[in-house]
Write an enzyme that holds these catalytic residues in place. Structure first.
Site, PDB file in Angstrom:
ATOM      1  N   GLU A   1       0.982  -0.868   0.095  1.00 46.86           N
ATOM      2  CA  GLU A   1      -0.026   0.208   0.304  1.00 46.86           C
ATOM      3  C   GLU A   1       1.042   1.195   0.038  1.00 46.86           C
ATOM      4  O   GLU A   1       1.184   1.639   0.724  1.00 46.86           O
ATOM      5  CB  GLU A   1      -0.884   0.171   1.392  1.00 46.86           C
ATOM      6  CG  GLU A   1      -1.571  -1.277   1.167  1.00 46.86           C
ATOM      7  CD  GLU A   1      -3.112  -1.713   2.682  1.00 46.86           C
ATOM      8  OE1 GLU A   1      -2.628  -0.957   2.932  1.00 46.86           O
ATOM      9  OE2 GLU A   1      -3.545  -2.554   2.573  1.00 46.86           O
TER      10      GLU A   1
ATOM     11  N   GLU B   1      -8.824   4.311   4.373  1.00 46.92           N
ATOM     12  CA  GLU B   1      -8.546   3.694   3.304  1.00 46.92           C
ATOM     13  C   GLU B   1      -8.357   5.015   2.403  1.00 46.92           C
ATOM     14  O   GLU B   1      -9.536   5.069   1.474  1.00 46.92           O
ATOM     15  CB  GLU B   1      -9.751   2.021   3.118  1.00 46.92           C
ATOM     16  CG  GLU B   1      -9.973   1.032   4.578  1.00 46.92           C
ATOM     17  CD  GLU B   1      -8.097   0.261   4.004  1.00 46.92           C
ATOM     18  OE1 GLU B   1      -7.733   0.417   3.245  1.00 46.92           O
ATOM     19  OE2 GLU B   1      -8.419  -0.915   5.006  1.00 46.92           O
TER      20      GLU B   1
END
Length: 363
Positions: free
Chosen positions: A96, A298
């Protein structure tokens, strides 16, 4: 003699250039619109401390499985007494990459504005920020090796002797309803939760730090991707945080602040409601030990690129997420420092009124 002097100067300049390359580029040329290697991020952290010694220090609070020092930036005005604090970590999942990019952006923004922005200046006076740009350093470095490792998620610790797999999902390894839902006992799985709770040194390091500072920590922000979500505790579908309604209110305000920047919509809710059930997350652990405001971000996108978010989206993603994070931080601050917030607001209005009066008499 002249030739010798020129040669000496060239040698010195070469050594200086090499030193800068080894230590990272100068702050002015650091590109916040690009993804950076772990070495570059580490050099950047050191540079932030060197360039801002009055408000930035580094703290090492543990080691990874591969014996790398886990280091955070402590940001805020110094104080003779312990201050309330905000925690932020990025990069608990290796692939990520937008998460560490956001932590760097956040640091850049607050350091670039605290001298001129009274609001950020007030935050620095009343709060400390503990920011870990990359928590899963081993995994992050591994994800940079080549295309075949780019989507690596977990840590790099080995499994049992009979397995060829490795790694534990650090966000399933915390002592928060550990091993109950949304996990796997198979080490080859991407959501393997470890042999035991806190089996991973990275999770243990965070746990120890939070435990040592839990009376001072007001807010826990952990940054992930992707999905455009703001998640509140808990990951177990049958458990809700005692201040769930307030967390939702704060999260929805953050989502509104995010949308105002580039029009991107973020869903807000518990993980079972808007994503999937899970257990053993750092967010849930933070809330369980009494840190009242705990959120998972997120970041972009919603699946078009997923974990391979193009670099041309780094800046807009970070800009909007910054406003969302600051919405939460300002709320938490104002709730705990009401008199200070009122004073700053009154001062601002006094200044605006003075400006209005002075300009209204100009013909």
């Amino acid at each position: 003699m002249m030739q010798a002097s020129i040669t000496s100067i060239l040698v010195v300049l070469t050594l200086v250039a090499q030193d800068r390359l080894a230590g990272g580029l100068e702050h002015k040329s650091y590109d916040y619109t690009k993804y950076h290697t772990m070495d570059e991020i580490s050099a950047w952290m050191n540079q932030m401390q060197r360039e801002n010694p009055d408000v930035v220090s580094t703290m090492t609070y543990g080691q990874t499985y591969e014996k790398r020092n886990i280091t955070l930036l402590k940001i805020g005005f110094s104080s003779t007494t312990p201050k309330k604090a905000i925690w932020m970590d990025c990069g608990i999942h290796a692939r990520e990459w937008i998460a560490p990019a956001f932590c760097q952006h956040f640091v850049k923004e607050v350091l670039g504005s605290y001298k001129t922005d009274s609001r950020v200046n007030m935050l620095f006076k009343n709060l400390d920020f503990y920011i870990t740009p990359v928590l899963n350093m081993d995994g992050y470095i591994y994800s940079w090796l080549n295309n075949s490792t780019r989507l690596w998620r977990k840590s790099r610790s080995p499994c049992h002797e009979n397995s060829t797999c490795s790694g534990t999902d650090l966000n399933r390894n915390f002592y928060a309803n550990w091993g109950m839902v949304g996990i796997s006992r198979n080490c080859c799985s991407e959501v393997y939760n470890g042999a035991t709770a806190l089996s991973e040194p990275e999770a243990e390091a965070v746990t120890d730090f939070l435990g040592a500072h839990q009376n001072h920590l007001l807010c826990y922000l952990t940054i992930h991707s992707y999905g455009q979500l703001i998640l509140v505790p808990y990951g177990h579908p049958n458990i809700s945080a005692p201040n769930y309604d307030e967390l939702m209110e704060v999260g929805l305000a953050a989502a509104k602040a995010i949308k105002a920047v580039h029009g991107k919509s973020y869903k807000v809710g518990s993980s079972p409601d808007v994503l999937y059930p899970n257990s053993g997350s750092s967010r849930d652990f933070a809330r369980l030990i009494g840190i009242p405001y705990s959120f998972t971000f997120e970041l972009r996108d919603e699946g078009q690129h997923g974990f391979i978010l193009p670099e041309d989206q780094i800046q807009p993603t970070c800009q909007e997420a910054y406003e969302g994070a600051m919405s939460i931080i300002n709320y938490v601050h104002d709730k705990n420092f009401k008199n200070t917030a009122i004073t700053v607001t009154a001062t601002l209005w006094t200044t605006l009124m003075a400006l209005w009066i002075s300009t209204s008499h100009v013909f």
